[in-house]
Write an enzyme that holds these catalytic residues in place. Structure first.
Site, mmCIF file in Angstrom:
data_model
loop_
_atom_site.group_PDB
_atom_site.id
_atom_site.type_symbol
_atom_site.label_atom_id
_atom_site.label_comp_id
_atom_site.label_asym_id
_atom_site.label_seq_id
_atom_site.Cartn_x
_atom_site.Cartn_y
_atom_site.Cartn_z
ATOM 1 N N GLN A 134 20.967 -20.261 21.633
ATOM 2 C CA GLN A 134 20.789 -18.977 22.322
ATOM 3 C C GLN A 134 20.775 -19.204 23.823
ATOM 4 O OE1 GLN A 134 17.457 -16.656 19.972
ATOM 5 N NE2 GLN A 134 17.240 -18.847 19.628
ATOM 6 N N ASN A 135 20.868 -20.465 24.228
ATOM 7 C CA ASN A 135 20.701 -20.764 25.644
ATOM 8 C C ASN A 135 21.972 -20.513 26.450
ATOM 9 O OD1 ASN A 135 18.197 -21.455 24.847
ATOM 10 N ND2 ASN A 135 18.490 -23.664 25.020
ATOM 11 N N CYS A 166 34.111 -5.745 40.955
ATOM 12 C CA CYS A 166 35.420 -6.105 40.397
ATOM 13 C C CYS A 166 36.467 -6.322 41.486
ATOM 14 C CB CYS A 166 35.871 -5.002 39.458
ATOM 15 S SG CYS A 166 37.351 -5.435 38.549
ATOM 16 N N SER A 185 11.633 -19.000 19.483
ATOM 17 C CA SER A 185 10.620 -18.152 18.852
ATOM 18 C C SER A 185 11.222 -17.346 17.705
ATOM 19 C CB SER A 185 10.025 -17.196 19.892
ATOM 20 O OG SER A 185 11.021 -16.324 20.371
ATOM 21 N N ASN A 232 8.936 -27.402 17.064
ATOM 22 C CA ASN A 232 8.609 -26.307 17.976
ATOM 23 C C ASN A 232 7.103 -26.297 18.254
ATOM 24 O OD1 ASN A 232 10.112 -24.063 19.254
ATOM 25 N ND2 ASN A 232 8.622 -22.752 18.213
ATOM 26 N N ASP A 262 22.217 -21.924 29.565
ATOM 27 C CA ASP A 262 22.174 -22.895 30.663
ATOM 28 C C ASP A 262 23.272 -23.951 30.603
ATOM 29 O OD1 ASP A 262 21.231 -24.653 28.630
ATOM 30 O OD2 ASP A 262 19.140 -24.236 29.130
ATOM 31 N N HIS A 291 24.489 -16.321 22.676
ATOM 32 C CA HIS A 291 24.197 -15.351 23.731
ATOM 33 C C HIS A 291 25.064 -15.577 24.957
ATOM 34 C CE1 HIS A 291 19.992 -14.559 21.749
ATOM 35 N NE2 HIS A 291 20.995 -14.039 21.083
ATOM 36 N N CYS A 321 9.230 -30.463 21.402
ATOM 37 C CA CYS A 321 10.400 -30.898 20.630
ATOM 38 C C CYS A 321 10.885 -32.281 21.072
ATOM 39 C CB CYS A 321 11.505 -29.854 20.668
ATOM 40 S SG CYS A 321 12.004 -29.334 22.305
ATOM 41 N N PRO A 352 12.252 -22.162 32.701
ATOM 42 C CA PRO A 352 11.231 -21.492 31.893
ATOM 43 C C PRO A 352 11.837 -20.873 30.637
ATOM 44 C CG PRO A 352 11.780 -20.178 33.839
ATOM 45 C CD PRO A 352 12.504 -21.486 33.986
ATOM 46 N N ASP A 353 11.039 -20.774 29.557
ATOM 47 C CA ASP A 353 11.523 -20.011 28.405
ATOM 48 C C ASP A 353 11.177 -18.541 28.651
ATOM 49 O OD1 ASP A 353 8.842 -19.773 27.766
ATOM 50 O OD2 ASP A 353 8.941 -20.972 25.944
ATOM 51 N N PHE A 354 11.281 -17.707 27.633
ATOM 52 C CA PHE A 354 11.074 -16.275 27.835
ATOM 53 C C PHE A 354 9.672 -15.830 27.469
ATOM 54 C CE2 PHE A 354 15.540 -17.062 27.296
ATOM 55 C CZ PHE A 354 16.089 -16.350 28.338
ATOM 56 N N ARG A 355 9.170 -16.316 26.332
ATOM 57 C CA ARG A 355 7.979 -15.699 25.746
ATOM 58 C C ARG A 355 6.734 -16.556 25.730
ATOM 59 N NH1 ARG A 355 12.513 -14.121 23.346
ATOM 60 N NH2 ARG A 355 12.961 -11.880 23.453
HETATM 61 P P1 OAD Z 1 11.483 -17.801 23.604
HETATM 62 O O1 OAD Z 1 10.880 -17.932 24.948
HETATM 63 O O2 OAD Z 1 11.354 -16.510 22.910
HETATM 64 O O3 OAD Z 1 10.879 -18.903 22.654
HETATM 65 C C1 OAD Z 1 10.777 -20.258 23.040
HETATM 66 C C2 OAD Z 1 10.086 -21.023 21.921
HETATM 67 O O4 OAD Z 1 10.105 -22.408 22.236
HETATM 68 C C3 OAD Z 1 8.639 -20.629 21.703
HETATM 69 O O5 OAD Z 1 8.355 -20.616 20.326
HETATM 70 C C4 OAD Z 1 7.861 -21.749 22.410
HETATM 71 O O6 OAD Z 1 6.602 -21.997 21.831
HETATM 72 C C5 OAD Z 1 8.782 -22.915 22.171
HETATM 73 N N1 OAD Z 1 8.709 -23.981 23.183
HETATM 74 C C6 OAD Z 1 8.616 -23.896 24.525
HETATM 75 N N2 OAD Z 1 8.638 -25.096 25.105
HETATM 76 C C7 OAD Z 1 8.749 -26.003 24.092
HETATM 77 C C8 OAD Z 1 8.809 -27.425 24.024
HETATM 78 N N3 OAD Z 1 8.801 -28.183 25.111
HETATM 79 N N4 OAD Z 1 8.912 -27.993 22.795
HETATM 80 C C9 OAD Z 1 8.944 -27.233 21.672
HETATM 81 N N5 OAD Z 1 8.887 -25.905 21.686
HETATM 82 C C10 OAD Z 1 8.796 -25.291 22.858
HETATM 83 O O7 OAD Z 1 13.012 -18.258 23.749
HETATM 84 P P2 OAD Z 1 14.229 -17.979 22.740
HETATM 85 O O8 OAD Z 1 13.768 -18.076 21.335
HETATM 86 O O9 OAD Z 1 15.345 -18.831 23.159
HETATM 87 O O10 OAD Z 1 18.162 -13.523 25.036
HETATM 88 O O11 OAD Z 1 14.548 -16.471 23.087
HETATM 89 C C11 OAD Z 1 15.575 -15.821 22.424
HETATM 90 C C12 OAD Z 1 16.311 -14.877 23.342
HETATM 91 O O12 OAD Z 1 15.381 -13.971 23.962
HETATM 92 C C13 OAD Z 1 16.988 -15.523 24.512
HETATM 93 O O13 OAD Z 1 18.256 -16.054 24.190
HETATM 94 C C14 OAD Z 1 17.120 -14.396 25.491
HETATM 95 C C15 OAD Z 1 15.766 -13.762 25.325
HETATM 96 O O14 OAD Z 1 15.728 -12.403 25.580
HETATM 97 C C16 OAD Z 1 18.872 -12.805 25.918
HETATM 98 O O15 OAD Z 1 18.639 -12.826 27.087
HETATM 99 C C17 OAD Z 1 19.931 -11.985 25.301
#
Ligand code: OAD
Length: 272
Positions: free
Chosen positions: A111-112, A163, A206, A229, A114, A131, A249, A38-41
């Site tokens: 930023q991933n 530790c 995002s 995106n 994984d 990250h 993507c 899963p993504d975050f937002r």
């Molecule tokens: P986000 O979850 O904030 O954003 C993911 C983006 O990818 C969104 O704009 C979605 O619309 C888009 N998306 C999802 N699935 C997609 C697909 N199949 N094709 C195209 N676009 C897609 O994730 P990040 O931007 O990576 O940091 O978040 C940034 C940071 O926030 C992460 O590295 C993490 C988090 O807190 C830490 O944990 C320090």
């Protein structure tokens, strides 16, 4: 033909005729959602919307260093789900590896956490893991490294390790960057690279978390920037040479590969 298809063709032309050969790629969780992470937002499916069960004060607390010091358990619940090894790279990862294979990738900023870029075959020296990653871990107090095998066992059990240094007993955390922590030195060392790009490709992020979110803006004003995106993000779209291809993507990457005549090679690289 849609505007984005015509524009994808224009980007492909830049690559084909050699005008784009120092390509800088910037990416985030969106390139791994098709791999099952899963993504975050994203509404509904994003991690931050599905953490109610962890009883956090706010969703981002799960990656907050001060919260972790008080209560590491929620992070370790997630770590078990996100731990590398159970996932396969997507076609978008394979595309970045193909750019590298063709000596067109100047740098990948991700930023991933994984590690799927490495799994897909992007050379480690071309990756900036802004990250951090799950590849290594250490004590948050004395910084002593903790062994990989034991870490895997602790993560499996959802049991926060402490530790190994006698008398320390600090908490152990994977070397991923939490809110409240510095980004790795790598990131700052490579900060001048976006300005040297002749093409920037942003995919699956995002662009909400700084300082990473500021990277696309560091490309020269006349450098074409391609966004692949689901949604428009950051200042992408504000410059004359920006190309927006909104949608999955993987689909955008396949269209680009088609225009480049790389499709078969890409699919072959992906399936290994
Ligand atoms: P986000 O979850 O904030 O954003 C993911 C983006 O990818 C969104 O704009 C979605 O619309 C888009 N998306 C999802 N699935 C997609 C697909 N199949 N094709 C195209 N676009 C897609 O994730 P990040 O931007 O990576 O940091 O978040 C940034 C940071 O926030 C992460 O590295 C993490 C988090 O807190 C830490 O944990 C320090």
């Amino acid at each position: 033909q849609t505007l984005s298809e015509r524009s994808i063709r224009a980007v492909a032309e830049l690559i084909k005729d050699g005008r784009a050969k120092r390509i800088v790629v910037m990416t985030g969780a969106g390139i791994s959602t098709a791999a099952g992470i899963p993504d975050f937002r994203s509404p509904k499916t994003g991690l931050y919307n599905n953490l109610a069960r962890l009883n956090l004060p706010h969703p981002e607390a799960v990656f907050d260093i001060d919260f972790f010091k008080k209560n590491p358990a929620p992070f370790y619940v997630l770590a078990k789900e996100l731990y590398p090894g159970n996932f396969h790279p997507t076609i978008s990862h394979a595309f970045i590896a193909l750019l590298a294979k063709r000596k067109l990738l100047r740098m990948l900023f991700t930023q991933n956490i994984d590690c799927l870029e490495r799994t897909a075959g992007v050379p480690p020296e071309l990756i900036v893991e802004a990250h951090g990653s799950f590849a290594t871990q250490r004590c948050i107090e004395c910084k002593t490294e903790f062994p990989d095998k034991e870490m895997r066992e602790h993560v499996e059990r959802g049991d926060p390790p402490s530790c190994i240094k006698p008398g320390c007993d600090g908490l152990v955390k994977p070397d991923i960057v939490f809110f409240g922590e510095q980004l790795p030195k790598d990131f700052y060392d490579a900060a001048a690279v976006p300005a040297m790009a002749d093409l920037v490709i942003v995919l699956g992020t995002s662009l909400t978390v700084h300082p990473f979110a500021g990277l696309p803006r560091m490309a020269m004003e006349r450098t074409p920037r391609l966004l692949l995106n689901m949604e428009q993000v950051g200042d992408l779209g504000s410059r004359a040479d920006d190309v927006l291809c909104l949608g999955e993507c993987d689909k955008g990457v396949r269209s680009l590969a088609d225009e480049l005549g790389w499709r078969d090679e890409l699919e072959a690289m992906w399936t290994g």
